[in-house]
Design a protein around this motif. Structure first.
Motif, short mmCIF file in Angstrom:
data_model
loop_
_atom_site.label_atom_id
_atom_site.label_comp_id
_atom_site.label_asym_id
_atom_site.label_seq_id
_atom_site.Cartn_x
_atom_site.Cartn_y
_atom_site.Cartn_z
N MET A 128 0.85 -1.18 0.00
CA MET A 128 0.00 0.00 0.00
C MET A 128 0.89 1.23 0.00
SD MET A 128 -2.83 1.40 2.66
CE MET A 128 -1.58 2.16 3.68
N SER A 129 0.56 2.21 -0.84
CA SER A 129 1.29 3.47 -0.86
C SER A 129 0.39 4.56 -0.33
CB SER A 129 1.75 3.81 -2.28
OG SER A 129 2.44 5.03 -2.29
N SER A 130 0.60 4.99 0.91
CA SER A 130 -0.27 5.96 1.54
C SER A 130 -0.12 7.35 0.95
CB SER A 130 0.01 6.03 3.05
OG SER A 130 1.34 6.43 3.28
N SER A 131 0.91 7.56 0.12
CA SER A 131 1.14 8.88 -0.46
C SER A 131 0.30 9.14 -1.70
CB SER A 131 2.62 9.03 -0.83
OG SER A 131 2.97 8.10 -1.83
N LEU A 132 -0.41 8.12 -2.21
CA LEU A 132 -1.14 8.30 -3.45
C LEU A 132 -2.30 9.29 -3.30
CD1 LEU A 132 -1.33 4.68 -4.91
CD2 LEU A 132 0.16 6.55 -5.61
N LEU A 133 -3.15 9.07 -2.29
CA LEU A 133 -4.30 9.93 -2.09
C LEU A 133 -4.38 10.34 -0.63
CD1 LEU A 133 -7.04 7.96 -4.08
CD2 LEU A 133 -5.87 10.03 -4.81
N SER A 167 -6.51 3.73 0.54
CA SER A 167 -7.35 3.76 1.74
C SER A 167 -7.07 2.57 2.65
CB SER A 167 -8.84 3.74 1.34
OG SER A 167 -9.18 2.50 0.76
N GLY A 168 -6.46 1.52 2.09
CA GLY A 168 -6.24 0.31 2.86
C GLY A 168 -7.48 -0.57 2.95
N ASN A 169 -8.53 -0.23 2.20
CA ASN A 169 -9.79 -0.96 2.28
C ASN A 169 -10.02 -1.93 1.12
OD1 ASN A 169 -10.65 0.30 4.68
ND2 ASN A 169 -11.37 2.06 3.53
N HIS A 170 -9.27 -1.78 0.04
CA HIS A 170 -9.54 -2.57 -1.15
C HIS A 170 -8.24 -3.06 -1.80
CE1 HIS A 170 -12.96 0.33 -0.81
NE2 HIS A 170 -13.64 -0.80 -0.94
N VAL A 171 -8.34 -4.18 -2.49
CA VAL A 171 -7.27 -4.67 -3.36
C VAL A 171 -7.83 -4.73 -4.77
CG1 VAL A 171 -5.74 -6.60 -3.90
CG2 VAL A 171 -6.22 -6.03 -1.52
N LEU A 172 -7.09 -4.20 -5.74
CA LEU A 172 -7.49 -4.23 -7.14
C LEU A 172 -6.58 -5.17 -7.90
CD1 LEU A 172 -8.03 -1.18 -5.94
CD2 LEU A 172 -8.67 -0.70 -8.30
N SER A 173 -7.13 -5.82 -8.92
CA SER A 173 -6.34 -6.79 -9.68
C SER A 173 -6.82 -6.85 -11.12
CB SER A 173 -6.44 -8.18 -9.03
OG SER A 173 -7.78 -8.64 -9.06
N CYS A 174 -5.95 -7.41 -11.96
CA CYS A 174 -6.30 -7.61 -13.37
C CYS A 174 -5.65 -8.91 -13.83
CB CYS A 174 -5.82 -6.44 -14.23
SG CYS A 174 -4.02 -6.27 -14.32
N LYS A 228 -8.07 0.96 9.33
CA LYS A 228 -7.64 -0.35 9.82
C LYS A 228 -8.84 -1.30 9.81
CE LYS A 228 -5.30 -2.40 13.82
NZ LYS A 228 -4.77 -2.11 15.14
N PRO A 229 -9.11 -1.96 8.68
CA PRO A 229 -10.28 -2.82 8.57
C PRO A 229 -10.26 -3.96 9.59
CG PRO A 229 -9.31 -2.39 6.42
CD PRO A 229 -8.35 -1.88 7.44
N ALA A 230 -11.46 -4.34 10.02
CA ALA A 230 -11.56 -5.37 11.05
C ALA A 230 -10.99 -6.69 10.58
CB ALA A 230 -13.03 -5.54 11.45
N SER A 250 -2.82 -1.53 8.01
CA SER A 250 -2.82 -1.56 6.55
C SER A 250 -1.47 -1.17 5.97
CB SER A 250 -3.93 -0.65 6.01
OG SER A 250 -3.83 0.64 6.55
N TRP A 251 -0.63 -0.49 6.75
CA TRP A 251 0.72 -0.17 6.31
C TRP A 251 1.55 -1.44 6.10
CZ3 TRP A 251 3.01 3.42 3.82
CH2 TRP A 251 4.39 3.64 3.90
N ASP A 252 1.16 -2.52 6.76
CA ASP A 252 1.86 -3.81 6.63
C ASP A 252 1.33 -4.67 5.49
OD1 ASP A 252 3.59 -3.50 8.88
OD2 ASP A 252 1.89 -3.92 10.20
N TYR A 253 0.32 -4.19 4.76
CA TYR A 253 -0.28 -4.99 3.70
C TYR A 253 0.67 -5.20 2.52
CZ TYR A 253 -5.00 -4.45 5.71
OH TYR A 253 -6.10 -4.49 6.52
#
Length: 210
Positions: free
Chosen positions: A83-88, A148-155, A96-98, A105-108
């Protein structure tokens, strides 16, 4: 074996000065050597993987010590992303999702593989797999963790782009036929909620994220 993907996570701002004093540039980090390193949440990290299906995570400073090895994919690992917290900018800081339990989420670290799965890992405390998403119908070629640390996107080779919700551990949105051929890569704009994808069809597309 072949290295197919690399991801880099910068050190937290309060630890950059202390970490920068160790190690020399250009030093290699061998896959079979190293030992566990503490306090991964504050370290600059490098993750690598490829044909051997194992993800190796190293401290990017000091002696390039191995932080953890992550195993679980059944085929070649094609993509990695911290996760790159600097993006947005995020109001109230990083969430920190349950579903992540005690992990920040910084450890994701997200990974995508030819085994058609997307996995979310925590690199803290020796590393662990938090969840596995099994929605893709072909090889996964690209992954990213939303800032946001809430989602993972993939293709992937099923020509789709998918959005997975970490809290509910499910596929939240699928963009079917995002490209007429394999979707090979995705990235996010540094300041705008815009996703960019590239495919074997020789095109690059921009997507507005909700």
């Amino acid at each position: 074996d072949w290295v197919r993907c690399i991801a880099v996570r910068p050190a937290s701002s309060s630890n950059v000065s202390a970490a920068a004093s160790g190690g020399s540039k250009g030093e290699e980090a061998a896959g079979g050597e190293g030992s566990s390193a503490p306090q991964s949440a504050s370290l600059a990290l490098v993750a690598t993987s490829g044909n051997d299906r194992t993800i190796y995570v190293y401290n990017a400073h000091d002696k390039r010590e191995k932080v953890c090895e992550l195993r679980g994919h059944d085929h070649v690992v094609e993509a990695l992303s911290f996760m790159s917290s600097s993006l947005l900018p995020q109001k109230g800081g990083i969430s920190k999702p349950a579903a992540a339990g005690a992990s920040s989420s910084w450890d994701y670290l997200a990974s995508g593989s030819r085994d058609r799965t997307v996995r979310l890992w925590s690199v803290a405390s020796g590393g662990s797999c938090l969840m596995t998403f099994r929605a893709h119908e072909n090889w996964v070629r690209g992954v990213l963790v939303h800032p946001s640390g809430n989602h993972v996107l993939s293709c992937g080779d099923d020509r789709s782009i998918r959005v997975f919700d970490i809290k509910s551990n499910r596929c939240l949105r699928t963009m079917e036929d995002a490209h007429p051929h394999f979707v090979t890569s995705i990235a996010m704009h540094h300041t705008l909620p815009v996703l960019v994808s590239g495919g074997v069809d020789h095109t690059v597309k921009c997507w507005q994220l909700d």
